[in-house]
Design a protein around this motif. Structure first.
Motif, PDB file in Angstrom:
ATOM      1  N   GLN A  26       0.813  -1.209   0.000  1.00  0.00           N
ATOM      2  CA  GLN A  26       0.000   0.000   0.000  1.00  0.00           C
ATOM      3  C   GLN A  26       0.852   1.268   0.000  1.00  0.00           C
ATOM      4  OE1 GLN A  26      -3.475   0.239  -0.239  1.00  0.00           O
ATOM      5  NE2 GLN A  26      -3.153  -1.904  -0.788  1.00  0.00           N
ATOM      6  N   LYS A  27       2.066   1.174   0.500  1.00  0.00           N
ATOM      7  CA  LYS A  27       2.926   2.364   0.578  1.00  0.00           C
ATOM      8  C   LYS A  27       3.230   2.914  -0.819  1.00  0.00           C
ATOM      9  CE  LYS A  27       7.126   4.125   2.798  1.00  0.00           C
ATOM     10  NZ  LYS A  27       6.410   5.320   3.273  1.00  0.00           N
ATOM     11  N   ALA A  28       3.167   2.047  -1.830  1.00  0.00           N
ATOM     12  CA  ALA A  28       3.407   2.498  -3.196  1.00  0.00           C
ATOM     13  C   ALA A  28       2.386   3.546  -3.641  1.00  0.00           C
ATOM     14  CB  ALA A  28       3.375   1.293  -4.146  1.00  0.00           C
ATOM     15  N   PHE A  29       1.227   3.578  -2.975  1.00  0.00           N
ATOM     16  CA  PHE A  29       0.169   4.533  -3.346  1.00  0.00           C
ATOM     17  C   PHE A  29       0.091   5.716  -2.373  1.00  0.00           C
ATOM     18  CE2 PHE A  29      -1.118   0.186  -4.502  1.00  0.00           C
ATOM     19  CZ  PHE A  29      -1.183   0.325  -5.880  1.00  0.00           C
ATOM     20  N   GLU A  30       1.130   5.891  -1.561  1.00  0.00           N
ATOM     21  CA  GLU A  30       1.111   6.889  -0.499  1.00  0.00           C
ATOM     22  C   GLU A  30       0.857   8.296  -1.016  1.00  0.00           C
ATOM     23  OE1 GLU A  30       3.942   8.198   3.299  1.00  0.00           O
ATOM     24  OE2 GLU A  30       4.766   6.947   1.687  1.00  0.00           O
ATOM     25  N   ALA A  31       1.395   8.612  -2.194  1.00  0.00           N
ATOM     26  CA  ALA A  31       1.279   9.976  -2.708  1.00  0.00           C
ATOM     27  C   ALA A  31      -0.016  10.216  -3.477  1.00  0.00           C
ATOM     28  CB  ALA A  31       2.484  10.293  -3.604  1.00  0.00           C
ATOM     29  N   THR A  32      -0.703   9.161  -3.851  1.00  0.00           N
ATOM     30  CA  THR A  32      -1.870   9.320  -4.731  1.00  0.00           C
ATOM     31  C   THR A  32      -3.185   8.901  -4.103  1.00  0.00           C
ATOM     32  OG1 THR A  32      -1.480   7.111  -5.679  1.00  0.00           O
ATOM     33  CG2 THR A  32      -0.467   9.009  -6.801  1.00  0.00           C
ATOM     34  N   SER A  33      -3.144   8.306  -2.920  1.00  0.00           N
ATOM     35  CA  SER A  33      -4.364   7.787  -2.312  1.00  0.00           C
ATOM     36  C   SER A  33      -4.235   7.805  -0.799  1.00  0.00           C
ATOM     37  CB  SER A  33      -4.615   6.350  -2.802  1.00  0.00           C
ATOM     38  OG  SER A  33      -5.577   5.697  -2.004  1.00  0.00           O
ATOM     39  N   GLY A  34      -5.371   7.923  -0.126  1.00  0.00           N
ATOM     40  CA  GLY A  34      -5.379   7.884   1.333  1.00  0.00           C
ATOM     41  C   GLY A  34      -5.355   6.494   1.911  1.00  0.00           C
ATOM     42  N   SER A  35      -5.271   5.458   1.073  1.00  0.00           N
ATOM     43  CA  SER A  35      -5.343   4.084   1.580  1.00  0.00           C
ATOM     44  C   SER A  35      -4.196   3.763   2.532  1.00  0.00           C
ATOM     45  CB  SER A  35      -5.354   3.082   0.417  1.00  0.00           C
ATOM     46  OG  SER A  35      -4.191   3.227  -0.392  1.00  0.00           O
ATOM     47  N   TYR A  36      -2.989   4.277   2.242  1.00  0.00           N
ATOM     48  CA  TYR A  36      -1.861   4.004   3.125  1.00  0.00           C
ATOM     49  C   TYR A  36      -2.022   4.744   4.452  1.00  0.00           C
ATOM     50  CZ  TYR A  36       2.899   3.458   4.858  1.00  0.00           C
ATOM     51  OH  TYR A  36       3.995   3.147   5.633  1.00  0.00           O
ATOM     52  N   GLN A  37      -2.538   5.975   4.418  1.00  0.00           N
ATOM     53  CA  GLN A  37      -2.785   6.706   5.659  1.00  0.00           C
ATOM     54  C   GLN A  37      -3.844   5.999   6.498  1.00  0.00           C
ATOM     55  OE1 GLN A  37      -0.947   9.276   6.626  1.00  0.00           O
ATOM     56  NE2 GLN A  37       0.228   9.068   4.723  1.00  0.00           N
ATOM     57  N   GLU A  38      -4.820   5.407   5.846  1.00  0.00           N
ATOM     58  CA  GLU A  38      -5.834   4.640   6.568  1.00  0.00           C
ATOM     59  C   GLU A  38      -5.196   3.457   7.290  1.00  0.00           C
ATOM     60  OE1 GLU A  38     -10.102   3.874   7.295  1.00  0.00           O
ATOM     61  OE2 GLU A  38      -8.734   5.561   7.091  1.00  0.00           O
ATOM     62  N   LEU A  39      -4.248   2.839   6.637  1.00  0.00           N
ATOM     63  CA  LEU A  39      -3.555   1.695   7.219  1.00  0.00           C
ATOM     64  C   LEU A  39      -2.710   2.113   8.433  1.00  0.00           C
ATOM     65  CD1 LEU A  39      -1.743  -1.025   5.187  1.00  0.00           C
ATOM     66  CD2 LEU A  39      -0.470   0.204   6.939  1.00  0.00           C
ATOM     67  N   LEU A  40      -2.051   3.268   8.349  1.00  0.00           N
ATOM     68  CA  LEU A  40      -1.173   3.714   9.430  1.00  0.00           C
ATOM     69  C   LEU A  40      -1.918   3.877  10.750  1.00  0.00           C
ATOM     70  CD1 LEU A  40       1.093   6.439   7.760  1.00  0.00           C
ATOM     71  CD2 LEU A  40       1.595   4.019   8.138  1.00  0.00           C
ATOM     72  N   THR A  41      -3.146   4.366  10.682  1.00  0.00           N
ATOM     73  CA  THR A  41      -3.891   4.625  11.911  1.00  0.00           C
ATOM     74  C   THR A  41      -4.724   3.429  12.346  1.00  0.00           C
ATOM     75  OG1 THR A  41      -5.580   5.680  10.531  1.00  0.00           O
ATOM     76  CG2 THR A  41      -3.975   7.119  11.623  1.00  0.00           C
ATOM     77  N   ASN A  42      -4.547   2.312  11.660  1.00  0.00           N
ATOM     78  CA  ASN A  42      -5.209   1.065  12.056  1.00  0.00           C
ATOM     79  C   ASN A  42      -4.190  -0.026  12.367  1.00  0.00           C
ATOM     80  OD1 ASN A  42      -8.349   1.089  11.740  1.00  0.00           O
ATOM     81  ND2 ASN A  42      -7.568   2.338  10.066  1.00  0.00           N
ATOM     82  N   SER A  43      -2.973   0.387  12.695  1.00  0.00           N
ATOM     83  CA  SER A  43      -1.911  -0.576  12.980  1.00  0.00           C
ATOM     84  C   SER A  43      -0.893   0.063  13.908  1.00  0.00           C
ATOM     85  CB  SER A  43      -1.231  -1.031  11.682  1.00  0.00           C
ATOM     86  OG  SER A  43      -0.604   0.067  11.033  1.00  0.00           O
ATOM     87  N   VAL A  44       0.028  -0.755  14.400  1.00  0.00           N
ATOM     88  CA  VAL A  44       1.124  -0.255  15.230  1.00  0.00           C
ATOM     89  C   VAL A  44       2.440  -0.513  14.515  1.00  0.00           C
ATOM     90  CG1 VAL A  44      -0.121  -0.597  17.395  1.00  0.00           C
ATOM     91  CG2 VAL A  44       1.308  -2.454  16.499  1.00  0.00           C
ATOM     92  N   LEU A  45       3.437   0.265  14.865  1.00  0.00           N
ATOM     93  CA  LEU A  45       4.770   0.116  14.291  1.00  0.00           C
ATOM     94  C   LEU A  45       5.657  -0.599  15.298  1.00  0.00           C
ATOM     95  CD1 LEU A  45       6.585   0.887  11.850  1.00  0.00           C
ATOM     96  CD2 LEU A  45       7.213   2.960  13.116  1.00  0.00           C
ATOM     97  N   LEU A  46       6.085  -1.813  14.937  1.00  0.00           N
ATOM     98  CA  LEU A  46       7.017  -2.592  15.752  1.00  0.00           C
ATOM     99  C   LEU A  46       8.289  -2.802  14.936  1.00  0.00           C
ATOM    100  CD1 LEU A  46       4.916  -5.380  17.537  1.00  0.00           C
ATOM    101  CD2 LEU A  46       5.981  -3.359  18.561  1.00  0.00           C
ATOM    102  N   GLY A  47       9.385  -2.240  15.398  1.00  0.00           N
ATOM    103  CA  GLY A  47      10.572  -2.212  14.552  1.00  0.00           C
ATOM    104  C   GLY A  47      10.268  -1.313  13.379  1.00  0.00           C
TER     105      GLY A  47
END
Length: 543
Positions: A26-47
């Protein structure tokens, strides 16, 4: 139920793909779509990898106990699989099921060795095609010749509003042989299986199909005439006697209605599903009695508006009380359509949690959404549910046409004032099949999906406001869309967790979500240890 010698059909449930891999894609679409931002706030960053809340919970439990933890809510029965298996078995088909693909691969390989006449894949939870492709690839590796059927919401939504040539491209990329394009589709599936078993595979008289042409594999896909299905809910309620009790105990799903009586501007479900259809209360009672007699303890009602109509909801609660079913349950709930008697009845009937489609804490935005709800009724409902020890999840949509700084601030204030147990905030998704599409000119809407802008906001601005909302909401815990949601509460209770532990874990995970908004990496060992301390008050013991 024992496996069939040569199944007419093998039904396959959910495939949970690796979330870290999904995030990278999904990160490949970071600049053109909100789908990656949606993913960021529905997950945690481990490492440096994105993980679901359930991944985090398993890591924390492993640290606390020193033993592997493999919790997943997809262990629970897939209602789509159970419903279809019941529907088909009643009609004399030999059906085997693989409820959860990830843990059922050995079973599936064994079933494919028996040369089933077909494999059918449900798509209830999918918003991406990769999980379906992975299942089909596995099936082809073990049985290249078995017809693969795909139906359900994913197919129906992919095809809706698209010209046939675009449908062909999308469906060929998935790789199945037969697609059922119907809002329901179970009767069509039975007709396909009949054709494969008794009619030498002639599908020409079976409605609602898009399928490969055996004579022209690279040519256009063939289509049969559309036909609206209207399958009776009472006649087709899941017959749980066709399953071993270990399949549906101690926790399962249940449906008592189809569609929704409301017409929210952002939602196409009522148009897709048709008019609201209700099961008779005697049907619900008989199903619950059988389940409880065979060990059920927890249930998840999946009706979009369980308490609509309100008099029926009260009758269901009274029926559960009178039968002393003693179940713990969760459901969708429209708190603007309830009164004190309803709150009392649902608490006495065993309700432990509800999903509230609040959508916005701003009255103007609710009007734009055609919600027919008032924020003061929302406040009253959350307060009364909390008084009765029923946990609440307030679901928010951010970025709907008309959204601006003032409306977002009002929503933040609403959450901080009302203090639901949990909340979730979703970036607005512009569905061109939803009623709001007809107001494109009025709101200056451009684009679709997660790539949009309108007169008062763009998806990029909405993503920034979403992160700001998560930072500023204090008290309620952020509960995600992926991996662990309010629907997981009965499952986690059945695994020995308490409600207090679930709430405290979710609050700890929220802190990690906020941290991940401004970081590219976290220290997983340090973060897991911190959550263990927050949950137990003790230092973590590493294996």
């Amino acid at each position: 139920m024992t496996e069939v010698d040569r199944p007419d059909c093998v039904l396959i449930g959910f495939n949970e793909i690796d979330f870290g891999d999904f995030a990278r894609a999904q990160k490949a679409f970071e600049a053109t779509s909100g789908s990656y931002q949606e993913l960021l706030t529905n997950s945690v960053l481990l490492g440096d990898r994105r993980r679901t809340y359930m991944d985090l919970l398993n890591a924390v439990r492993e640290r606390m106990t020193g033993r592997p933890s493999h919790l997943t809510a997809f262990e629970m029965p897939s209602l789509g699989v159970a419903y279809l298996a019941s529907f088909l078995r009643r009609r004399g088909f030999g059906v085997d099921i693989v409820n959860f693909f990830n843990t059922g691969k050995e079973q599936l390989a064994r079933l494919l060795a028996r040369s089933p006449r077909a494999v059918a894949i449900t798509t209830t939870y999918y918003v991406d095609d990769e999980p379906i492709r992975q299942i089909i690839q596995f099936v082809r590796e073990h049985d290249p010749d078995v017809p693969v059927i795909v139906g359900g919401p994913r197919v129906h939504n992919l095809c809706a509003g698209q010209p046939e040539r675009v449908q062909d491209v999308l469906l060929r990329a998935i790789g199945a042989d037969i697609y059922i394009n119907s809002a329901q589709g179970e009767d069509t599936l039975a007709s396909v299986l009949t054709a494969l078993r008794d009619k030498n595979g002639d599908l020409s008289r079976t409605p609602n199909l898009i399928h490969r042409d055996p004579a022209r594999p690279r040519g256009p896909m063939l289509r049969t005439l559309p036909m609206v299905e209207n399958n009776d809910l009472d006649q087709n309620a899941v017959d749980w006697s066709l399953f071993d009790s270990s399949y549906y105990t101690p926790t399962t799903y249940m449906r008592t209605s189809r569609s929704c009586s409301f017409g929210c501007a952002f939602c196409n479900y009522p148009a897709m599903a048709g008019p609201l259809t209700l099961s008779d209360i005697s049907t619900i009672e008989a199903e619950l009695r059988y389940l409880c007699d065979h060990g059920l303890r927890n249930i998840i009602f999946v009706d979009d508006t369980f308490n609509v109509p309100l008099p029926r909801f009260k009758k269901i609660c009274r029926m559960m009380i009178e039968n002393k079913f003693d179940l713990r349950w969760v459901s969708f709930f429209r708190c603007s359509n309830a009164d004190d008697e309803a709150f009392d009845l649902m608490a006495e009937a065993g309700c432990v949690g509800v999903f509230l489609g609040i959508e916005s804490g701003d009255q103007r935005i609710l009007k734009n959404m055609t919600k027919f709800a008032r924020t003061d009724r929302y406040e009253y409902g959350i307060r009364e549910l909390t008084r009765r020890n029923i946990v609440t999840l307030a679901s928010i949509v951010l970025g709907f046409p008309g959204e601006n700084e003032e409306s977002v601030t009002n929503t933040i204030d609403f959450l901080n004032r009302t203090q639901p147990t949990f909340y979730n905030v979703q970036l607005y998704y512009h569905d061109v099949l939803a009623p709001i599409e007809k107001q494109r000119e009025r709101y200056g809407i451009e684009g679709s999906g997660y790539s949009w802008r309108h007169a008062t906001m763009s998806w990029q601005e909405a993503a920034e406001w979403k992160a700001e909302l998560i930072r500023r909401v204090q008290g309620p815990a952020l509960m995600p869309l992926y991996g662990l949601s309010i629907w997981c509460i009965p499952y986690l209770l059945s695994q020995g967790m308490t409600m207090d532990e679930i709430v405290r874990f979710t609050r700890s995970a929220t802190r990690l979500v906020v941290k991940g908004l401004d970081a590219d990496r976290t220290d997983p060992e340090q973060e897991i240890d911190a959550i263990v301390r927050e949950l137990t008050g003790a230092e973590a013991v590493r294996a």
